[in-house]
Design an enzyme around this catalytic site. Structure first.
Site, PDB file in Angstrom:
ATOM      1  N   PRO A 560      85.078 106.240  66.242  1.00  0.00           N
ATOM      2  CG  PRO A 560      83.254 104.915  65.533  1.00  0.00           C
ATOM      3  CD  PRO A 560      83.605 106.297  66.029  1.00  0.00           C
ATOM      4  CG  ASP A 561      86.011 108.621  62.329  1.00  0.00           C
ATOM      5  OD1 ASP A 561      85.502 108.577  63.459  1.00  0.00           O
ATOM      6  OD2 ASP A 561      85.671 109.437  61.466  1.00  0.00           O
TER       7      ASP A 561
END
Length: 798
Positions: A560-561
């Site tokens: 989920p960067d």
């Protein structure tokens, strides 16, 4: 009146929500940050209250998108209620809608019309493909967004069909982009007095915030762009291997040389791996013996034992957990990541809360707006006085000074979003511990990934271990508006910069940090990367082919960067707005694991309610839902049938219209194999692009699978000027970057090249601190500051 110090960041922001369905999640993000969000529904309730997964008659998908809002019931087909809506709009700061392009309601109350009548409003229209574009009237679902954003082409294994990612990740990630764009436009409006209309396409948001093919990639990619990957899907499981252990499996993430050295010690320093070349990623990837040796070590240990030893040796590792386990780990329990939420007066469940903590406190999850308890025709009195307008600038954040200590993708994205918006962003770097995103396989000075993720920034190379470096850092803090970091919690404090010192040095400082598991709890000190977050948070376990537990296929994504970066940037904007009102700074923390849980809240709640004995219906998707092979080499098309209307449009094309047994949803679910066979046979004789156009013309959500290299020429992206060509002096070829958060009146961001390490050290010290040349020279001579060439990595092209 609430004292300003006690008010949430967006306490003076009023939002009018005219959306239906998943689009309502954009306003929920603002509600989590304290905005007063008023949802508009017809007197009998909106249709999305009865759609999706239902428990006790409550749509869990509706709850996920609408908790924390209040409600006004209006029939917009009645003139009197239209007048009431206009009165609410006149009190609002932001209006969000999801009316379909060309609809009568959209023509009257959509964002463009509302902005024309209320020119100081910020309005946003959220639709699958935007109002202005070649595909404005097309239909989309999450699989369609995955196919057209390039994500689907990177999900799955070689010689297998592409794999639709689990949940509703495309839509959820897109809505974080929408929330950031709304606050940015609101800040611009407060500065200029002029509102704006943002024509937001979910496809744009998915292509920007889930895993952008032309954005920052993980350090394991070593600068190789997704557009340069082989045509078929890549088996990259060796990059973040999952290995069996005594009570399940764990995922390993060895990136930096120091992490490998820790693993070497853990293995007992075997001579077979003592060669210094194992410091390089490529040598480790190529070794046929290394992973089997690690597997033998892990086989006798439990997940908890491996995780504990990993902390001791400095080796990033996480247990692979399924979704049920992920919400009940000691970390999530200690952080109260799930809180009790009343779905109805008689039904409650534990629900994932916001992944953003403000000043050490998680926002109240709020309540679910009930039809029996509507609000009136006016927003409540503002709990605090609105902030005075800022001085207008060309870009929303002109004049803001940001110290960016972020690394890898989350760090790159958070600062880059603020830099694109006009902030003066200085990347603080260490020559001894360079950002892993700088790594390239051929040792070159710059990669397209770093160039895209750090454009519009400057670089100051500073040694924070030296007294002179520490003193300089505090002087810079005193001049900064925002500090960004995504180190392991406690890293800044260990260097002597704890939160109390930072706040004492600059009481107006807004500090934003992001970490894998959050700033507190028993796992807070663990090393964490996206692959480990996905494993621990339960998403890896369900991102695979059914019935094949070894087929996990999330290795080429960096989720989920990018989404965490957007949440961090959004929190920064919210705290800057609060600072305008109160004069005081503040802090926000983003937990990446809790972000994964929050984006899968409805699925988690459905599972927990079912385990508690409650009947949950509607969890199974309608049929057909899948990816089908088309004519050509590795060409595929996604089709989604959302319900009866889609089926009535799809069935004639497949030769199934005359089968009475298929007219009901239950009949179609029972005949899934037969329908799949018919759909597969029809598509096998069609070109994917032609099939997509024919199905969309019939009103069926469908999409050809695009590869990253196909995106720039695709009609939607080309027509909306989604990409632009950028250049970097250290790169031979041009590369592509995104433009604005959404088409609007905001100007395009600047396009200054990403810095080499230490490229702007002297300039920043002159401009921020007014240091003379001899003082700067002395700092460089003492080693506290570097103005150096980028580090050389020894990796070679495999």
């Amino acid at each position: 009146m609430i004292a300003p110090a006690d008010a949430p960041p967006l306490a003076d922001v009023r939002v009018l929500d005219l959306t239906i369905g998943a689009a309502a999640g954009a306003a929920r993000l603002l509600a989590d940050l304290g905005a007063e969000v008023r949802r508009i529904e017809p007197p009998g309730g909106s249709t999305d209250r009865r759609e999706g997964r239902l428990a006790g008659g409550v749509s869990l998908d509706f709850v996920a998108a609408n908790r924390g809002k209040s409600l006004t019931l209006l029939d917009l087909d009645r003139a009197h209620d239209g007048v009431r809506l206009e009165a609410l709009a006149a009190q609002a700061d932001i209006v969000i809608d999801s009316f379909a392009p060309g609809s009568p309601a959209g023509a009257r109350f959509g964002g463009e019309a509302m902005h024309a009548r209320h020119p100081t409003l910020v309005t946003m229209s959220i639709t699958p493909f935007g109002h202005r574009g070649a595909l404005a009237r097309w239909q989309a679902t999450d699989p369609v967004l995955h196919a057209l954003s390039g994500e689907l082409s990177r999900s799955g294994l070689p010689d297998e069909p592409p794999l639709i990612p689990p949940g509703r990740l495309a839509t959820e990630c897109a809505l974080t982009q929408a929330g950031f764009g709304l606050l940015l436009a609101h800040i611009a409006c407060r500065a200029s007095g002029a509102g704006d209309w943002l024509d937001f396409a979910l496809l744009d948001g998915a292509a920007q915030a889930l895993d952008p093919g032309f954005g920052s990639n993980g350090s394991a990619a070593a600068g190789v762009r997704p557009a340069d990957l082989p045509r078929g899907r890549v088996d990259a499981r060796f990059q973040y291997p999952i290995l069996s252990c005594a009570d399940g499996a764990v995922r390993l993430c060895l990136l930096a040389p120091r992490q490998w050295r820790g693993m070497f010690e853990w293995l007992g320093r075997p001579p077979a791996f003592a060669d210094p070349r194992f410091d390089g990623i490529v040598a480790r990837y190529r070794s046929p013996d290394l992973l089997p040796a690690i597997a033998r070590l892990f086989a006798q240990l439990t997940r908890a034992e491996i995780e504990l030893a990993g902390q001791h040796y400095g080796v990033p590792v996480a247990g692979l957990r399924d979704p049920a386990e992920a919400v009940d780990t000691p970390q999530m329990i200690a952080r109260a990541a799930l809180t009790e939420l009343a779905l109805t007066p008689s039904l409650a469940t534990r629900w994932p809360g916001s992944p953003i903590e403000i000043d050490g406190r998680r926002p109240d999850p709020g309540t679910v707006p009930q039809l029996c308890d509507p609000a009136g025709d006016a927003f409540p009195a503002r709990p605090v006085a609105p902030a005075p307008p800022r001085a207008a600038g060309r870009l929303p954040l002109d004049g803001m000074r940001v110290l960016d200590m972020g690394v890898i993708v989350v760090g790159a994205e958070t600062g880059r979003l603020l830099a694109d918006a006009g902030a003066d962003v200085v990347k603080i770097e260490s020559a001894a511990f360079p950002d892993g995103l700088r790594q390239t396989r051929d040792g070159s000075a710059m990669s397209p990934s770093f160039a895209a993720g750090h454009r519009n920034k400057q670089s100051l190379a500073l040694d924070l271990r030296r007294p002179e470096g520490k003193a300089l850092f505090l002087q810079l803090i005193a001049q900064a508006d925002v500090l960004l970091s995504n180190f392991k919690p406690g890293t800044l404090a260990s260097l002597g910069f704890d939160p109390e010192m930072l706040a004492q040095t600059n009481p107006r400082l807004v500090a934003i940090d992001s970490s894998a598991f959050g700033p507190s709890g028993p796992w807070s000190g663990r090393l964490g990367y996206g692959p480990l977050v996905r494993a621990a948070a339960g998403i890896t376990a369900v991102w695979g082919y059914p019935g094949r537990p070894d087929s996990y296929s999330d290795t080429t994504t960096v989720y989920p960067d990018h989404t965490a970066g957007r949440l961090g940037a959004t929190a920064a904007l919210a705290l800057l707005l609060r600072r305008e009102r109160t004069g005081a700074g503040g802090a926000a923390s983003v937990s990446q694991a809790e972000l994964v849980l929050s984006q899968n809240a409805a699925e988690i709640a459905a599972r927990r309610l079912a385990e508690a004995g409650h009947h949950v219906e509607g969890s199974e998707p309608d049929a057909p839902w899948g990816v089908y092979r088309c004519k050509g080499d590795d060409e595929w098309c996604v089709i989604t049938s959302r319900g009866d209307d889609d089926w009535l449009a799809l069935a004639p094309l497949m030769g199934l219209a005359g089968d009475a047994a298929l007219r009901s949803r239950s009949g179609r679910l029972g005949a899934r194999d037969r329908i799949d066979t018919a759909v597969a046979g029809w598509l096998a004789g069609h070109d994917a692009d032609a099939a997509m156009h024919r199905l969309q013309q019939a009103g069926v959500p469908a999409a050809a699978m695009l590869r990253v290299g196909d995106l720039p020429a695709f009609a939607h992206f080309a027509g909306r000027r989604f990409f632009r060509e950028s250049h970097h002096p250290s790169l031979a070829a041009a590369f592509l970057t995104e433009t604005r958060p959404a088409p609007s009146a905001m100007p395009d961001p600047p396009d200054r090249p990403a810095p080499l390490m230490g490229e702007h050290s002297a300039m920043v010290l002159r401009r921020w601190l007014g240091l003379p040349e001899d003082a700067i020279a002395a700092l460089i001579a003492a080693g506290a500051v570097s103005a150096i060439d980028p580090p050389t990595f020894v990796e070679t092209q495999p």
